[in-house]
Design an enzyme around this catalytic site. Structure first.
Site, PDB file in Angstrom:
ATOM      1  N   HIS A 149       0.847  -1.199   0.000  1.00  0.00           N
ATOM      2  CA  HIS A 149       0.000   0.000   0.000  1.00  0.00           C
ATOM      3  C   HIS A 149       0.884   1.251   0.000  1.00  0.00           C
ATOM      4  O   HIS A 149       0.682   2.173  -0.803  1.00  0.00           O
ATOM      5  CB  HIS A 149      -0.922  -0.024   1.223  1.00  0.00           C
ATOM      6  CG  HIS A 149      -1.763   1.197   1.378  1.00  0.00           C
ATOM      7  ND1 HIS A 149      -3.107   1.198   1.096  1.00  0.00           N
ATOM      8  CD2 HIS A 149      -1.475   2.452   1.793  1.00  0.00           C
ATOM      9  CE1 HIS A 149      -3.598   2.401   1.323  1.00  0.00           C
ATOM     10  NE2 HIS A 149      -2.630   3.186   1.764  1.00  0.00           N
ATOM     11  N   GLU A 150       1.867   1.297   0.894  1.00  0.00           N
ATOM     12  CA  GLU A 150       2.745   2.457   0.977  1.00  0.00           C
ATOM     13  C   GLU A 150       3.633   2.575  -0.259  1.00  0.00           C
ATOM     14  O   GLU A 150       3.930   3.681  -0.717  1.00  0.00           O
ATOM     15  CB  GLU A 150       3.596   2.400   2.247  1.00  0.00           C
ATOM     16  CG  GLU A 150       2.803   2.367   3.539  1.00  0.00           C
ATOM     17  CD  GLU A 150       1.755   3.458   3.643  1.00  0.00           C
ATOM     18  OE1 GLU A 150       2.016   4.594   3.186  1.00  0.00           O
ATOM     19  OE2 GLU A 150       0.665   3.197   4.175  1.00  0.00           O
TER      20      GLU A 150
ATOM     21  N   HIS B 176       1.808   4.437  -2.993  1.00  0.00           N
ATOM     22  CA  HIS B 176       1.949   5.884  -2.825  1.00  0.00           C
ATOM     23  C   HIS B 176       3.321   6.329  -3.349  1.00  0.00           C
ATOM     24  O   HIS B 176       3.434   7.322  -4.074  1.00  0.00           O
ATOM     25  CB  HIS B 176       1.841   6.278  -1.350  1.00  0.00           C
ATOM     26  CG  HIS B 176       0.480   6.161  -0.761  1.00  0.00           C
ATOM     27  ND1 HIS B 176      -0.610   6.854  -1.228  1.00  0.00           N
ATOM     28  CD2 HIS B 176       0.023   5.433   0.293  1.00  0.00           C
ATOM     29  CE1 HIS B 176      -1.670   6.565  -0.492  1.00  0.00           C
ATOM     30  NE2 HIS B 176      -1.307   5.703   0.438  1.00  0.00           N
TER      31      HIS B 176
END
Length: 152
Positions: free
Chosen positions: A67-68, A71
């Site tokens: 998820h990170e 980004h």
């Protein structure tokens, strides 16, 4: 798991899932309470909540890291990296990252928030409010009717 082991995992997962290297720093941050991780726009490093590994498993940690990394890679390529952006949602689904981090033992639960130590009643409409700290009864009035409060 140490920060160096986390760094090695993040670099490996970045190369496997995105085909791009992770060139910045990934560290555990114990101050994170309600989130699984955080990507910093300024210096591009990633903080990971260690409770993702301690309370769950390596698979959950991988989903949070992916998820990170979504980004991270979208931001560096100039595409939409926010949670609501179409690019972010598509890439997250493609690599198998989690949309939301699972709750931890440190996160606040509904109803388990602030302790009410002082209760006040409006002398006009009877509205009861709770506060953790006392306030000056002569200074504040009720938002509904404009009358003064009294402490219960």
């Amino acid at each position: 798991m140490t920060n160096q082991e986390l760094q090695n995992l993040v670099e490996r997962w970045s190369q496997e899932s995105f085909g791009r290297p992770f060139l910045h720093q990934a560290v555990f941050n114990r101050r994170l309470k309600t989130t699984g991780g955080r990507y910093h726009l300024g210096d591009h490093h990633i903080d990971i909540n260690p409770l993702m590994l301690e309370e769950y498993d390596l698979a959950t940690l991988k989903q949070v890291v992916l998820h990170e990394l979504c980004h991270y890679h979208l931001h560096l390529t100039g595409r939409g990296f926010g949670h609501r952006d179409r690019d972010f949602k598509a890439l997250l689904m493609q690599v198998g990252g989690s949309r939301y981090a699972p709750p931890t033992s440190k996160a606040r639960r509904p109803g388990g928030g602030v302790v009410v130590r002082h209760r006040y009643r409006c002398t006009g409409c009877g509205l009861i409010i709770g506060r953790n700290r006392r306030f000056n009864l002569a200074r504040f009035v009720c938002r509904r009717c404009g009358h003064r409060f009294e402490e219960i």
